[in-house]
Design an enzyme around this catalytic site. Structure first.
Site, PDB file in Angstrom:
ATOM      1  N   GLY A  63      28.896 -27.760  27.535  1.00 51.27           N
ATOM      2  CA  GLY A  63      27.618 -27.822  28.594  1.00 51.27           C
ATOM      3  C   GLY A  63      29.228 -27.221  29.048  1.00 51.27           C
ATOM      4  CG  ASP A  64      29.750 -24.826  33.521  1.00 49.48           C
ATOM      5  OD1 ASP A  64      30.362 -25.187  34.307  1.00 49.48           O
ATOM      6  OD2 ASP A  64      28.714 -23.942  34.583  1.00 49.48           O
ATOM      7  CG  PHE A  65      34.270 -27.693  32.776  1.00 46.05           C
ATOM      8  CD1 PHE A  65      34.936 -27.174  33.785  1.00 46.05           C
ATOM      9  CD2 PHE A  65      35.223 -28.637  31.504  1.00 46.05           C
ATOM     10  CE1 PHE A  65      35.580 -26.165  33.554  1.00 46.05           C
ATOM     11  CE2 PHE A  65      36.193 -27.259  31.188  1.00 46.05           C
ATOM     12  CZ  PHE A  65      36.569 -26.116  32.828  1.00 46.05           C
ATOM     13  CG  HIS A 107      46.883 -23.604  34.183  1.00 43.18           C
ATOM     14  ND1 HIS A 107      48.028 -24.352  33.303  1.00 43.18           N
ATOM     15  CD2 HIS A 107      46.069 -22.695  33.356  1.00 43.18           C
ATOM     16  CE1 HIS A 107      47.536 -23.713  31.625  1.00 43.18           C
ATOM     17  NE2 HIS A 107      46.881 -22.503  32.202  1.00 43.18           N
ATOM     18  CG  ASP A 161      34.925 -25.636  25.513  1.00 48.06           C
ATOM     19  OD1 ASP A 161      35.220 -24.700  26.252  1.00 48.06           O
ATOM     20  OD2 ASP A 161      36.174 -25.753  25.845  1.00 48.06           O
TER      21      ASP A 161
END
Length: 358
Positions: free
Chosen positions: A248-250, A268, A222
């Site tokens: 991190g950045d998904f 969502h 995350d």
């Protein structure tokens, strides 16, 4: 949430929006009147959660004067609030002006399994409430009313207000604990040795899974600012040696090496374009035999009632995402190089949606 609806409908159909829509004994104008005022139930729940009324009661019954003193409330006003909530199954007036908990009210305690207190406080955030008050903007434009009201998007606002971000993560922890047990009962992960929880928040899902599967190791992935909270959760659960908490950045990448990748209550939040990016990033790191497990609401078609249909309005107001049907999930998978394997309902509002590399 199902218990809440059942309790409400047992007392008087129509008191809460969406409860028992078929009831020929209640004229349509009366039902509409009750539905228009049903938001007061939510507001009262938020208020008593903020005051800590359920915690003050604990396992005892208390006179309203004692309860008001313990919570810093006005006795007469608190009595009126608890009397109203007791009429829909939250709290019970066991003797005149003396109250105890019901199973529903007990979920507002902060010290019990299944606690919803942080979630109630999060739902009551003024930033959310103001956005819902401007929902007509979303209906007219298709854009989040949050951005219209606050001048920035949800994620940027929360990054600038870390105290709200912590409350949000705590609330999502409440939700995760509710959903996790149902998910574990619905889907067997015995064959998964290394799991990567993408957007794993505070690590509650991973902690639950590792307790069930002693041979499993995991990564909680995350944003960097969430990593310390996730590390604290898994350490408290006794799994620090089996979990890596990675920042991190998904939207850019996800870790490699998972037998299974999990996205729980995450997709969502995002519009289709971003959702496809996230899924594509997962697909890029999946090895032969890996699977993707999405834990999310899956909307039924037509008029069938489902909590997700109202969660979808939250997405409309606050974010750019939406709650999807199975067909919409399948479309996302195809665009991300994945193949839908199965959708398995659970006893919670969520389902388990499984995909593999196409």
């Amino acid at each position: 949430m199902t218990d809440t609806v059942s309790a409400a409908s047992a007392h008087r159909p129509g008191v809460t929006a969406g409860v028992s829509p078929q009831d020929g004994d209640v004229p349509a104008p009366v039902r509409m009147y009750e539905m228009l005022y049903s938001s007061l139930v939510s507001q009262l729940l938020i208020a008593v959660a903020e005051l800590g009324v359920a915690d003050a009661l604990g396992d005892e019954v208390r006179h309203i004067d004692d309860l008001a003193e313990r919570t810093g409330a006005h006795p007469g006003a608190l009595y009126r609030a608890l009397r109203a909530l007791a009429s829909v199954g939250v709290f019970t007036e066991v003797e005149p002006r003396t109250f105890g908990l019901t199973p529903l009210a007990a979920t507002l305690r902060g010290d019990v399994p299944g606690s919803m207190r942080d979630l109630a406080k999060y739902v009551g955030l003024s930033e959310r409430q103001r956005s819902f008050g401007a929902l007509v903007h979303s209906l007219r434009t298709g854009q989040p009313s949050f951005d219209h009201v606050h001048g920035t998007d949800w994620w940027t606002y929360f990054a600038a207000h870390p105290e709200l971000s912590t409350l949000f993560n705590n609330a999502m922890g409440n939700m995760a604990r509710m959903v996790n047990g149902a998910t574990l009962d619905a889907y067997d992960l015995t064959d998964v040795k290394h799991l990567i929880d993408v957007g794993g928040g505070q690590g509650h899902l991973v902690a639950t899974l590792l307790a069930r599967y002693p041979e499993m190791t995991a990564v909680v992935y995350d944003l960097a600012r969430v990593v310390p909270e996730a590390a604290a959760t898994v350490a408290k659960a006794g799994f620090a040696d089996r979990v890596q908490c990675v920042g991190g950045d998904f939207l850019k990448s996800v870790p490699a090496g998972g037998d299974a990748y999990v996205l729980s209550w995450t997709i969502h939040d995002w519009a289709d374009k971003d959702a496809i990016t996230i899924l594509s990033n997962v697909r890029e790191q999946m090895k032969p035999g890996s699977k993707l497990i999405i834990i999310d609401e899956v909307l039924p078609e037509g008029d069938a009632p489902h909590f997700g249909k109202f969660e979808d309005i939250v997405m409309l107001s606050l974010l750019t995402g939406h709650v999807r049907t199975e067909a919409e999930f399948i479309t996302l998978f195809e665009k991300a190089g994945l193949k839908h394997l199965e959708t398995r309902p659970t006893s919670s509002p969520t389902s388990v949606i499984v995909a593999v590399p196409a």
